[in-house]
Design a protein around this motif. Sequence first.
Motif, PDB file in Angstrom:
ATOM      1  N   ASP A 257       0.835  -1.208   0.000  1.00  0.00           N
ATOM      2  CA  ASP A 257       0.000   0.000   0.000  1.00  0.00           C
ATOM      3  C   ASP A 257       0.868   1.255   0.000  1.00  0.00           C
ATOM      4  O   ASP A 257       0.582   2.229  -0.715  1.00  0.00           O
ATOM      5  N   GLU A 258       1.920   1.251   0.824  1.00  0.00           N
ATOM      6  CA  GLU A 258       2.789   2.427   0.917  1.00  0.00           C
ATOM      7  C   GLU A 258       3.612   2.607  -0.360  1.00  0.00           C
ATOM      8  O   GLU A 258       3.846   3.743  -0.799  1.00  0.00           O
ATOM      9  N   LYS A 259       4.045   1.513  -0.965  1.00  0.00           N
ATOM     10  CA  LYS A 259       4.776   1.619  -2.229  1.00  0.00           C
ATOM     11  C   LYS A 259       3.885   2.200  -3.327  1.00  0.00           C
ATOM     12  O   LYS A 259       4.328   3.024  -4.135  1.00  0.00           O
ATOM     13  N   LEU A 260       2.630   1.780  -3.339  1.00  0.00           N
ATOM     14  CA  LEU A 260       1.700   2.297  -4.337  1.00  0.00           C
ATOM     15  C   LEU A 260       1.498   3.801  -4.169  1.00  0.00           C
ATOM     16  O   LEU A 260       1.408   4.549  -5.158  1.00  0.00           O
ATOM     17  N   LYS A 261       1.445   4.275  -2.923  1.00  0.00           N
ATOM     18  CA  LYS A 261       1.283   5.718  -2.686  1.00  0.00           C
ATOM     19  C   LYS A 261       2.444   6.510  -3.297  1.00  0.00           C
ATOM     20  O   LYS A 261       2.249   7.605  -3.837  1.00  0.00           O
ATOM     21  N   VAL A 262       3.649   5.950  -3.209  1.00  0.00           N
ATOM     22  CA  VAL A 262       4.808   6.626  -3.798  1.00  0.00           C
ATOM     23  C   VAL A 262       4.651   6.704  -5.313  1.00  0.00           C
ATOM     24  O   VAL A 262       4.855   7.765  -5.926  1.00  0.00           O
ATOM     25  N   LEU A 263       4.295   5.593  -5.930  1.00  0.00           N
ATOM     26  CA  LEU A 263       4.128   5.581  -7.385  1.00  0.00           C
ATOM     27  C   LEU A 263       3.073   6.582  -7.829  1.00  0.00           C
ATOM     28  O   LEU A 263       3.219   7.250  -8.858  1.00  0.00           O
ATOM     29  N   ARG A 264       1.998   6.708  -7.058  1.00  0.00           N
ATOM     30  CA  ARG A 264       0.942   7.661  -7.403  1.00  0.00           C
ATOM     31  C   ARG A 264       1.369   9.107  -7.152  1.00  0.00           C
ATOM     32  O   ARG A 264       0.756  10.033  -7.691  1.00  0.00           O
ATOM     33  N   SER A 265       2.421   9.295  -6.335  1.00  0.00           N
ATOM     34  CA  SER A 265       2.894  10.643  -6.025  1.00  0.00           C
ATOM     35  C   SER A 265       4.000  11.118  -6.957  1.00  0.00           C
ATOM     36  O   SER A 265       4.432  12.276  -6.863  1.00  0.00           O
ATOM     37  N   LEU A 266       4.497  10.237  -7.836  1.00  0.00           N
ATOM     38  CA  LEU A 266       5.555  10.644  -8.748  1.00  0.00           C
ATOM     39  C   LEU A 266       5.063  11.735  -9.690  1.00  0.00           C
ATOM     40  O   LEU A 266       3.947  11.672 -10.211  1.00  0.00           O
ATOM     41  N   LYS A 267       5.896  12.717  -9.897  1.00  0.00           N
ATOM     42  CA  LYS A 267       5.542  13.821 -10.784  1.00  0.00           C
ATOM     43  C   LYS A 267       5.279  13.298 -12.191  1.00  0.00           C
ATOM     44  O   LYS A 267       6.133  12.638 -12.786  1.00  0.00           O
ATOM     45  N   PRO A 268       4.092  13.560 -12.747  1.00  0.00           N
ATOM     46  CA  PRO A 268       3.793  13.029 -14.078  1.00  0.00           C
ATOM     47  C   PRO A 268       4.591  13.742 -15.164  1.00  0.00           C
ATOM     48  O   PRO A 268       4.917  14.926 -15.041  1.00  0.00           O
ATOM     49  N   PHE A 269       4.889  12.996 -16.223  1.00  0.00           N
ATOM     50  CA  PHE A 269       5.633  13.557 -17.339  1.00  0.00           C
ATOM     51  C   PHE A 269       4.687  14.186 -18.360  1.00  0.00           C
ATOM     52  O   PHE A 269       3.573  13.698 -18.587  1.00  0.00           O
ATOM     53  N   THR A 270       5.155  15.249 -18.980  1.00  0.00           N
ATOM     54  CA  THR A 270       4.504  15.878 -20.120  1.00  0.00           C
ATOM     55  C   THR A 270       5.497  15.825 -21.277  1.00  0.00           C
ATOM     56  O   THR A 270       6.687  15.555 -21.063  1.00  0.00           O
ATOM     57  N   PRO A 271       5.058  16.074 -22.514  1.00  0.00           N
ATOM     58  CA  PRO A 271       6.030  16.101 -23.622  1.00  0.00           C
ATOM     59  C   PRO A 271       7.185  17.072 -23.358  1.00  0.00           C
ATOM     60  O   PRO A 271       8.339  16.780 -23.699  1.00  0.00           O
ATOM     61  N   GLU A 272       6.890  18.199 -22.716  1.00  0.00           N
ATOM     62  CA  GLU A 272       7.937  19.178 -22.434  1.00  0.00           C
ATOM     63  C   GLU A 272       8.925  18.661 -21.382  1.00  0.00           C
ATOM     64  O   GLU A 272      10.138  18.826 -21.519  1.00  0.00           O
ATOM     65  N   SER A 273       8.397  18.020 -20.333  1.00  0.00           N
ATOM     66  CA  SER A 273       9.301  17.532 -19.286  1.00  0.00           C
ATOM     67  C   SER A 273      10.078  16.307 -19.732  1.00  0.00           C
ATOM     68  O   SER A 273      11.191  16.075 -19.266  1.00  0.00           O
ATOM     69  N   VAL A 274       9.516  15.515 -20.649  1.00  0.00           N
ATOM     70  CA  VAL A 274      10.288  14.400 -21.208  1.00  0.00           C
ATOM     71  C   VAL A 274      11.509  14.943 -21.938  1.00  0.00           C
ATOM     72  O   VAL A 274      12.633  14.441 -21.776  1.00  0.00           O
ATOM     73  N   ALA A 275      11.310  15.980 -22.742  1.00  0.00           N
ATOM     74  CA  ALA A 275      12.427  16.570 -23.476  1.00  0.00           C
ATOM     75  C   ALA A 275      13.463  17.171 -22.533  1.00  0.00           C
ATOM     76  O   ALA A 275      14.669  17.130 -22.809  1.00  0.00           O
ATOM     77  N   ARG A 276      13.022  17.691 -21.402  1.00  0.00           N
ATOM     78  CA  ARG A 276      13.927  18.364 -20.464  1.00  0.00           C
ATOM     79  C   ARG A 276      14.560  17.402 -19.469  1.00  0.00           C
ATOM     80  O   ARG A 276      15.749  17.531 -19.126  1.00  0.00           O
ATOM     81  N   ASP A 277      13.801  16.413 -18.972  1.00  0.00           N
ATOM     82  CA  ASP A 277      14.222  15.628 -17.804  1.00  0.00           C
ATOM     83  C   ASP A 277      14.535  14.165 -18.098  1.00  0.00           C
ATOM     84  O   ASP A 277      14.769  13.399 -17.160  1.00  0.00           O
ATOM     85  N   VAL A 278      14.518  13.756 -19.357  1.00  0.00           N
ATOM     86  CA  VAL A 278      14.829  12.370 -19.702  1.00  0.00           C
ATOM     87  C   VAL A 278      15.916  12.364 -20.775  1.00  0.00           C
ATOM     88  O   VAL A 278      15.806  13.064 -21.785  1.00  0.00           O
ATOM     89  N   VAL A 440       5.369   5.596 -16.844  1.00  0.00           N
ATOM     90  CA  VAL A 440       6.350   5.640 -17.930  1.00  0.00           C
ATOM     91  C   VAL A 440       5.703   5.824 -19.306  1.00  0.00           C
ATOM     92  O   VAL A 440       6.397   6.159 -20.274  1.00  0.00           O
ATOM     93  N   GLU A 441       4.387   5.603 -19.402  1.00  0.00           N
ATOM     94  CA  GLU A 441       3.731   5.698 -20.707  1.00  0.00           C
ATOM     95  C   GLU A 441       3.951   7.039 -21.415  1.00  0.00           C
ATOM     96  O   GLU A 441       4.188   7.062 -22.629  1.00  0.00           O
ATOM     97  N   PRO A 442       3.882   8.183 -20.725  1.00  0.00           N
ATOM     98  CA  PRO A 442       4.128   9.454 -21.443  1.00  0.00           C
ATOM     99  C   PRO A 442       5.528   9.535 -22.054  1.00  0.00           C
ATOM    100  O   PRO A 442       5.709  10.196 -23.080  1.00  0.00           O
ATOM    101  N   ILE A 443       6.501   8.888 -21.430  1.00  0.00           N
ATOM    102  CA  ILE A 443       7.851   8.874 -22.006  1.00  0.00           C
ATOM    103  C   ILE A 443       7.848   8.062 -23.297  1.00  0.00           C
ATOM    104  O   ILE A 443       8.370   8.495 -24.330  1.00  0.00           O
ATOM    105  N   LEU A 444       7.252   6.875 -23.251  1.00  0.00           N
ATOM    106  CA  LEU A 444       7.174   6.037 -24.443  1.00  0.00           C
ATOM    107  C   LEU A 444       6.426   6.749 -25.567  1.00  0.00           C
ATOM    108  O   LEU A 444       6.833   6.691 -26.736  1.00  0.00           O
ATOM    109  N   GLU A 445       5.344   7.426 -25.211  1.00  0.00           N
ATOM    110  CA  GLU A 445       4.553   8.128 -26.224  1.00  0.00           C
ATOM    111  C   GLU A 445       5.342   9.285 -26.831  1.00  0.00           C
ATOM    112  O   GLU A 445       5.301   9.518 -28.054  1.00  0.00           O
ATOM    113  N   ALA A 446       6.071  10.010 -25.998  1.00  0.00           N
ATOM    114  CA  ALA A 446       6.877  11.124 -26.518  1.00  0.00           C
ATOM    115  C   ALA A 446       7.951  10.609 -27.469  1.00  0.00           C
ATOM    116  O   ALA A 446       8.225  11.238 -28.505  1.00  0.00           O
TER     117      ALA A 446
END
Length: 482
Positions: A257-278, A440-446
């Motif tokens: 349960d606690e691990k899932l909360k972390v995954l849900r709290s991860l900052k979501p990626f956008t096309p702009e942040s993928v280009a900047r942060d990946v 990770v899906e937004p990264i794959l899509e970008a």
Amino acid sequence: MSFDLVFFGGTGDLTWRKLMPALFQAFRHGKLPPNGRILAVARDDHSDERYRAWLKERFQEVDTPKRPTDEEFARFAELIFYRRVDLSQPAHYQALKSWLAERNADTAVLYLATSPHLFPVICEQLGAAGLNGPHVRVVLEKPLGHDLRSAQEINRVVRSVFTENQAFRIDHYLGKPSVQNLMALRFGNALFEPLWRRECIANIQITLAESIGVGTRGDFYDRTGALRDMIQNHALQLLTMIAMEPPSSSDADAIRDEKLKVLRSLKPFTPESVARDVVRGQYRAGTVDGQPVPGYLEEAKVPPNSRCETFVALRTEVQNWRWAGVPFYLRTGKRLAARDAQIVVNFRPTPHSIFPGINQPNKLVIKLQPEDGLELHLLAAKGTDGQHETLSPVFLDLDFDKAFPTDRVGAYERLLLDAIAGRLNLFVRSDEQEQAWRWVEPILEAWRRDDSGLRSYKAGSWGPPAASALVARDGFTWPEEQ
């Protein structure tokens, strides 16, 4: 407790390279429960004796300390049986059911060491044959799917046949002793937990580096890539262990349960942040351990002009009160300078240094491979320069293999024993796994929309220079650059 352990894909690489050697170590260490049978099933036409002889030959490729003597293998082989099974034939599952019914063991563990695209058909056939009773457990090897949709479909079929508590989704990094010690480090000691927060920690870096290339797995790897192969599962599981809140108990679901909360709290990626942060890269020819090695495009079975990434580095944040503003850096790659898996927790510097010219922050290094251990980096008084006290970096080093020489078990050995015993703590729940894919899906899509950002790096280096720039932008460096 009696048990039957069935390996689907009994002649595959995973079974003979990892699973059978791990079981043998459990047998050698006296940890394998008595009254057990091990059954390998595959399409090859073997008798029990022929399979045992075949497996004995494969054991010659196992690391020397882990190879059985002839006498040890003869005793271990008494537990091993083989059946030819065509996974598409219902009659073969009925034959398997009859074999298991010969003694009706307390527990039947069905390990799917096959390609994930076969998981649905195997589970459906197991359900149709009635091989899903309460004493049955199914172990699902990664990768579970290649995207969110395929993972959800696999989980849908699994849930239609087995309950969630019967499904053991394996991530072998969770079986590593150092990863298990993350729980003990944080929640069994009073020393670190008060410091485990944004006020005291500057950043956290997770590195999963390999010096090897793709070898003969070029066709498989090219369909997978570093993001799916390492980040979506191993790296994110490590991140959740580092960042999770204290669970209410050691119960499996309390932890998950606690691990899932972390995954849900991860900052979501956008096309702009993928280009900047990946950052993604692909290795070219270079030198590793003094030997010339080919580039990825020259590896066997790799398509010409492939755009598959063999390196990923990324920056993210956990958006909650404990971690707000703390960057988490994840990186993984093939043909890097060393085989090295570690987590580095970099603490903030002291608010005011009374020692001229010295304000080097402390850090905790959690080593996962090639050795397991902990290093706590501190500053200690070295002497004086005539006017001022001088400090020097020192570290406290805990080598788990030396500290616990008789109690160490390998990752797969631990996880196989846990599956037999029904302990779910170190296995991944379906909602965890799907949330990791969702992230990770937004990264794959970008990348699908624009693959121009693939950078080249020389084999034997630490990846593209852009990976260093990623952390330098925040004023930090990777461990090898310090």
